[in-house]
Design an enzyme around this catalytic site. Sequence first.
Site, PDB file in Angstrom:
ATOM      1  N   GLU A  67       0.824  -1.219   0.000  1.00 51.73           N
ATOM      2  CA  GLU A  67       0.000   0.000   0.000  1.00 51.73           C
ATOM      3  C   GLU A  67       0.852   1.260   0.000  1.00 51.73           C
ATOM      4  O   GLU A  67       0.440   2.293  -0.517  1.00 51.73           O
ATOM      5  CB  GLU A  67      -0.959   0.009   1.196  1.00 51.73           C
ATOM      6  CG  GLU A  67      -2.076  -1.020   1.099  1.00 51.73           C
ATOM      7  CD  GLU A  67      -1.687  -2.392   1.643  1.00 51.73           C
ATOM      8  OE1 GLU A  67      -0.496  -2.602   1.969  1.00 51.73           O
ATOM      9  OE2 GLU A  67      -2.573  -3.263   1.741  1.00 51.73           O
ATOM     10  N   PHE A 129     -11.629  -7.442  13.857  1.00 51.85           N
ATOM     11  CA  PHE A 129     -10.527  -7.864  13.008  1.00 51.85           C
ATOM     12  C   PHE A 129     -10.203  -6.764  11.985  1.00 51.85           C
ATOM     13  O   PHE A 129     -11.075  -6.286  11.273  1.00 51.85           O
ATOM     14  CB  PHE A 129     -10.885  -9.171  12.287  1.00 51.85           C
ATOM     15  CG  PHE A 129      -9.803  -9.641  11.361  1.00 51.85           C
ATOM     16  CD1 PHE A 129      -8.560 -10.017  11.862  1.00 51.85           C
ATOM     17  CD2 PHE A 129     -10.003  -9.677   9.991  1.00 51.85           C
ATOM     18  CE1 PHE A 129      -7.543 -10.434  11.010  1.00 51.85           C
ATOM     19  CE2 PHE A 129      -8.991 -10.088   9.136  1.00 51.85           C
ATOM     20  CZ  PHE A 129      -7.757 -10.470   9.646  1.00 51.85           C
ATOM     21  N   GLN A 130      -8.957  -6.373  11.945  1.00 52.07           N
ATOM     22  CA  GLN A 130      -8.459  -5.324  11.041  1.00 52.07           C
ATOM     23  C   GLN A 130      -9.164  -3.991  11.228  1.00 52.07           C
ATOM     24  O   GLN A 130      -9.326  -3.215  10.290  1.00 52.07           O
ATOM     25  CB  GLN A 130      -8.516  -5.789   9.584  1.00 52.07           C
ATOM     26  CG  GLN A 130      -7.552  -6.955   9.353  1.00 52.07           C
ATOM     27  CD  GLN A 130      -7.314  -7.277   7.903  1.00 52.07           C
ATOM     28  OE1 GLN A 130      -8.188  -7.081   7.068  1.00 52.07           O
ATOM     29  NE2 GLN A 130      -6.142  -7.786   7.594  1.00 52.07           N
ATOM     30  N   LYS A 179     -17.817  -1.111   5.724  1.00 50.66           N
ATOM     31  CA  LYS A 179     -18.211  -2.138   4.769  1.00 50.66           C
ATOM     32  C   LYS A 179     -19.731  -2.172   4.593  1.00 50.66           C
ATOM     33  O   LYS A 179     -20.233  -2.400   3.482  1.00 50.66           O
ATOM     34  CB  LYS A 179     -17.698  -3.498   5.247  1.00 50.66           C
ATOM     35  CG  LYS A 179     -17.663  -4.536   4.150  1.00 50.66           C
ATOM     36  CD  LYS A 179     -16.927  -5.790   4.601  1.00 50.66           C
ATOM     37  CE  LYS A 179     -16.907  -6.829   3.490  1.00 50.66           C
ATOM     38  NZ  LYS A 179     -16.222  -8.057   3.928  1.00 50.66           N
ATOM     39  N   MET A 492      24.137   9.133   2.402  1.00 56.42           N
ATOM     40  CA  MET A 492      23.985  10.438   3.033  1.00 56.42           C
ATOM     41  C   MET A 492      24.255  10.361   4.537  1.00 56.42           C
ATOM     42  O   MET A 492      24.874  11.244   5.118  1.00 56.42           O
ATOM     43  CB  MET A 492      22.582  10.996   2.759  1.00 56.42           C
ATOM     44  CG  MET A 492      22.385  12.409   3.265  1.00 56.42           C
ATOM     45  SD  MET A 492      23.607  13.539   2.575  1.00 56.42           S
ATOM     46  CE  MET A 492      22.769  14.080   1.095  1.00 56.42           C
TER      47      MET A 492
END
Lengths: 577, 177
Positions: A67, A129-130, A179, A492
């Site tokens: 993602e 969940f999630q 959802k 760097m």
Amino acid sequence: MNTDTIKKEKNTSAKAERITGSEAIIRCLIAEGVKTLYGYPGGAIMPVYDELYKYQDRIHHVLTRHEQGAAHAAQGYARISGKVGVAMATSGPGATNLVTGIADAQIDSTPLVCITGQVPSPLLGTDAFQETDIVGISTPVTKWNVQVTKAADIPEAIAKAFYIAKSGRPGPVLIDITKDAQFEEFDFIYEKCTGVRSYNPVPKTDINTVKAAAALINAAKKPMIVWGQGVILGKAEAELKAVIEKSGVPAAWTILGASAIPTAHPLNIGMVGMHGNYAPNKLTNECDVLIAIGMRFDDRVTGNLSTYAKQAKVVHFDIDPAEINKNVKADVAVLGDSKESLALLLSELNENTHDAWHQEFKALYAIEYDTVIKGDILPEKEGLTMGEVLRQINTYSKGDAAIVSDVGQHQMIACRYAEFNRSKSNITSGGLGTMGFALPAAIGAKMAAPEREVVAIIGDGGYQMNIQELGTIFQQKVPVKIVVLNNEFLGMVRQWQQLFFDKRYASTEMTNPDFVTIAKGYHIEAKRVTKRDELEAAIKEMIASKSSYFLEVCVEKEDNVFPMIPSGASVSDVRLS
Amino acid sequence: MSQEIKTFTISVYTENNIGLLNRISAIFQRRHINIESLTTSQSEIKDVNRFVIVVKITEDHAIKVVKQIEKQVEAIRAYYHTNEETIFTESCMFKIKSNLLFEEPQIQNLIKESHARIVTVNKEFFVLEKTGRRHEIEELREAFNAYGIMQFVRSGRIAVTKDEMKVSELLEAFKNQ
Ligand SMILES: Cc1ncc(C[n+]2csc(CCOP(=O)(O)OP(=O)(O)O)c2C)c(N)n1
């Protein structure tokens, strides 16, 4: 939602249709002109993916491999095109994986609409969940965000999101959609948002402030412009060019402002900031009027504020009132859209050339050329330099490429030496300095502007932060050119360790895999260059290639980027070695 | 610009949206500014909320914070004012054992003199409510402390400003755009 708070484009011809929330999401995106979006599916966003399947001939969803890649790809898309980038993810880990990209877009003012799925509304707050509170998490790094729990609220939320993301000073917005709202049916009609009553995206330019600015500039003996991304975001490149050509004022740029005026323009005096050019940094503390245009006096630009341009009168053009006097006190502040305010300024300016003042820049450039630039781009030592790679890319792309750089030494070298003929060509993570940005951002950039040559310049460290996006390049056949400048160090950081930590190279040495084999594993044409006499041909071949191409250049391991303003030092203390 | 630390009342007119409290308080948190008190309520305008936030900062800081608040999409306007520029008050409640009301004559005097109001009395306890400036409330609390307070609570500051806010005009202008 209280609909009195926004203004909408009346859509009288359309009839309401009974559809689900998830179909509405896709229909809204299509209505906003979205052709490509980036994302990754999962449980809480599956109804939307089901609609994406049905609408695949009208909207192209690009499956990234992470993602974070989706967010950066959407950023690259937005940065090269000026359009809104769109990223989509599921709830929980999908949503949190977007956060770095969102934060990057926030600090670099990139218009982004992120859509996340959320657990069904009855489960909110149950540690389902999630479930994560992505609205809470993303609040400090979004321009606006909202959670939607009813299908009927989806069109307005999306309309508002696009309007807010792209208007005024652009930025990322996030819409979290439960959802159950995705499944719910409602009477859909889409009306674009044209105003939000609590939000004033473009403050009106006061002509008196423009006149006061012009008076200072006209009277100045040693004026200097520093422009930033505000010029690009405001599509004010032509206006800026006219202003500098009429006034003769030498003009420097911040990293995000790069490419708004062609590199070769005689009044373009280079980059300011930590690794910027010697002359504009030094002379910042000698100019009598400093004209800042669409830039925000970031600490990487100003160095120590207490010794920054103290002798100068400061004129600050910006669209965001919160930037005025935030870091540097402005003697004259001109609020508003840069395209409009610069056009107004132009008619107030006297013609001038400032020849003697330009000579001062030229003299300092000559010093920088002899001590730094020559050794970077035309090295005589054995090892390859990052600078010579950029020189070759300039030669074969003729300055028409968009350069997408990651973060580190190679980024500074790319910004310093890439030659640009066109605006929106320097795509890099400026404000956040996000390693891992370049590979996915290059994908988005190339997909938004397929006619352009897009070359990603990446360090061996940052490359491995989102290396999985090679999978996206392979699957989508995105013909980006990837150049990894491999110094086998987190260069760097190593440079700082060398200069400020007595060469204690703590965890900066990298034992790297065979990058060529990895690229080939993704069926991407790949080559490694270790010697100077192979470099030119390889770059020529890479630029000529019609498909994606990976080039690893093994460069000198312990080269440093100069000039450098050590952190906390003054711009006039810029070091050449 | 004054670098002196003063008490400022920051007034914010906002849309009535969840999450805005988070956005606004984060602006203070990021800058390590301690919020002395924060009150939100309906304002004089329908569907518009008003935040009253009290902070001790320099005026320079106050200006910057107000700009950052106004930058939030759903904040309509934000202002900062000194104590002299506002009319402000706080309120508090005391829960005290009822027997004291009868056994300690001094308590009745305290109630009378302080203009506190008895909200309720029952066999076990009585509840007092007092509105006023912080020092008045503090004095009363100290006085009752000698006898024992079962519960004490004080609200944040609420304030109206002496000058006009012109928020209604702004919203009207949007409507007629
Ligand atoms: C996500 C992230 N983590 C850490 C850093 C700190 N950091 C800045 S530059 C750098 C080194 C980058 O190394 P490399 O990608 O090899 O590029 P080089 O500097 O060698 O060109 C690091 C670790 C960062 N900018 N971003």
